[in-house]
Design a protein around this motif. Sequence first.
Motif, short mmCIF file in Angstrom:
data_model
loop_
_atom_site.label_atom_id
_atom_site.label_comp_id
_atom_site.label_asym_id
_atom_site.label_seq_id
_atom_site.Cartn_x
_atom_site.Cartn_y
_atom_site.Cartn_z
N GLY A 261 0.82 -1.21 0.00
CA GLY A 261 0.00 0.00 0.00
C GLY A 261 0.85 1.26 0.00
N ALA A 262 1.90 1.24 0.82
CA ALA A 262 2.80 2.39 0.88
C ALA A 262 3.51 2.61 -0.45
CB ALA A 262 3.82 2.20 2.00
N THR A 263 3.88 1.51 -1.11
CA THR A 263 4.56 1.62 -2.40
C THR A 263 3.63 2.21 -3.45
OG1 THR A 263 5.91 -0.33 -1.86
CG2 THR A 263 5.85 0.36 -4.16
N LEU A 264 2.39 1.75 -3.48
CA LEU A 264 1.43 2.28 -4.43
C LEU A 264 1.17 3.76 -4.20
CD1 LEU A 264 -1.20 -0.63 -4.50
CD2 LEU A 264 0.56 -0.14 -6.19
N VAL A 265 0.95 4.14 -2.94
CA VAL A 265 0.60 5.52 -2.63
C VAL A 265 1.79 6.46 -2.84
CG1 VAL A 265 -0.11 7.10 -0.80
CG2 VAL A 265 -1.27 4.91 -1.07
N THR A 266 2.96 6.07 -2.34
CA THR A 266 4.12 6.94 -2.51
C THR A 266 4.55 7.01 -3.96
OG1 THR A 266 5.62 5.09 -1.96
CG2 THR A 266 5.00 6.58 -0.17
N GLY A 267 4.39 5.90 -4.69
CA GLY A 267 4.72 5.93 -6.12
C GLY A 267 3.81 6.88 -6.88
N LEU A 268 2.51 6.84 -6.57
CA LEU A 268 1.57 7.74 -7.22
C LEU A 268 1.78 9.19 -6.78
CD1 LEU A 268 -0.86 8.00 -9.10
CD2 LEU A 268 -2.35 7.62 -7.12
N ASP A 269 2.07 9.39 -5.50
CA ASP A 269 2.32 10.74 -4.98
C ASP A 269 3.53 11.37 -5.68
OD1 ASP A 269 1.80 12.83 -2.76
OD2 ASP A 269 3.94 12.40 -2.55
N ARG A 270 4.57 10.57 -5.85
CA ARG A 270 5.76 11.06 -6.55
C ARG A 270 5.44 11.38 -8.00
NH1 ARG A 270 9.81 7.53 -9.10
NH2 ARG A 270 11.47 8.87 -9.87
N GLN A 271 4.68 10.53 -8.62
CA GLN A 271 4.34 10.68 -10.03
C GLN A 271 3.52 11.94 -10.27
OE1 GLN A 271 2.65 7.15 -12.00
NE2 GLN A 271 0.98 8.48 -12.66
N VAL A 272 2.54 12.21 -9.38
CA VAL A 272 1.60 13.30 -9.61
C VAL A 272 2.06 14.62 -8.99
CG1 VAL A 272 -0.76 14.09 -9.20
CG2 VAL A 272 -0.32 11.70 -9.79
N PHE A 273 2.59 14.55 -7.74
CA PHE A 273 2.87 15.77 -7.00
C PHE A 273 4.35 16.08 -6.80
CE2 PHE A 273 -1.33 14.34 -5.40
CZ PHE A 273 -2.08 15.42 -5.82
N HIS A 274 5.19 15.06 -6.77
CA HIS A 274 6.60 15.30 -6.46
C HIS A 274 7.53 14.60 -7.45
CE1 HIS A 274 5.66 17.32 -2.70
NE2 HIS A 274 4.82 16.34 -2.41
N PRO A 275 7.46 14.96 -8.72
CA PRO A 275 8.34 14.32 -9.71
C PRO A 275 9.82 14.61 -9.47
CG PRO A 275 7.21 16.21 -10.67
CD PRO A 275 6.58 15.97 -9.33
N GLU A 276 10.09 15.62 -8.64
CA GLU A 276 11.50 15.94 -8.36
C GLU A 276 12.16 14.91 -7.44
OE1 GLU A 276 9.25 17.57 -4.88
OE2 GLU A 276 8.94 17.46 -7.04
N LYS A 277 11.36 14.12 -6.73
CA LYS A 277 11.92 13.10 -5.86
C LYS A 277 12.48 11.95 -6.70
CE LYS A 277 9.07 13.75 -1.72
NZ LYS A 277 8.11 13.07 -0.80
N THR A 278 13.64 11.46 -6.31
CA THR A 278 14.23 10.34 -7.04
C THR A 278 13.58 9.03 -6.60
OG1 THR A 278 15.97 9.92 -5.42
CG2 THR A 278 16.42 11.57 -7.13
N ARG A 279 13.66 8.05 -7.47
CA ARG A 279 13.13 6.73 -7.12
C ARG A 279 13.91 6.16 -5.95
NH1 ARG A 279 13.20 3.17 -12.01
NH2 ARG A 279 14.83 1.86 -11.14
#
Length: 203
Positions: A168-186
Amino acid sequence: MSTTASPQVTRRPGRTNATKQKLFEASMQLIGERGPAEVTVDEIAAAAGVSKGTVYYNFGSKNELISQLLEYGVSLLEERLTPDESKPSLEALESMLDQTLDFFEEYPSFSQLLISELWRTPSTWRDTLTMLRERLFLLAGNTMERVAQEHSVRSEIAPQAMVGLILGATLVTGLDRQVFHPEKTRQETLMALMTVMNGYLRD
């Protein structure tokens, strides 16, 4: 608003991977832009470079098309999540999470559709999504069981509870990074997820 019934045809059981891939990519691009309700079969067919009749011949309806494409997308993800049994369990788990984040980057529209429909009640594709969720949980659960066998872990927390938390955390943080924080590295996201995982360990 009038509706037009889908042509009644018998779906062909065998579909080439090339056709599925084209339909998958075309559908996910359009659905990612406007949502499944706003996308027509004609648009999907045109974007995939196939006829509308081909879509109906293979799938029967738009709902069945999306259901099958959800399953196809998860099968692509499953290929990446197949654990390397030669690796220690924590390394295998970290690799699985990294591959999930990588998948999100490669298929952002599919990821948004998958997550939004998983938590939508009711969802047109609820039965399909429930089955797909179980397949992903099984893969991750097997690796989590290995973690519990190879390490001293918090016995008051069942491994399956950790599966729900970490996936769940992976799905949510992955989507959050994709939509709101693209500057964060994988890598930054992955390190945060493994920090959560490390709280499960006693050693």
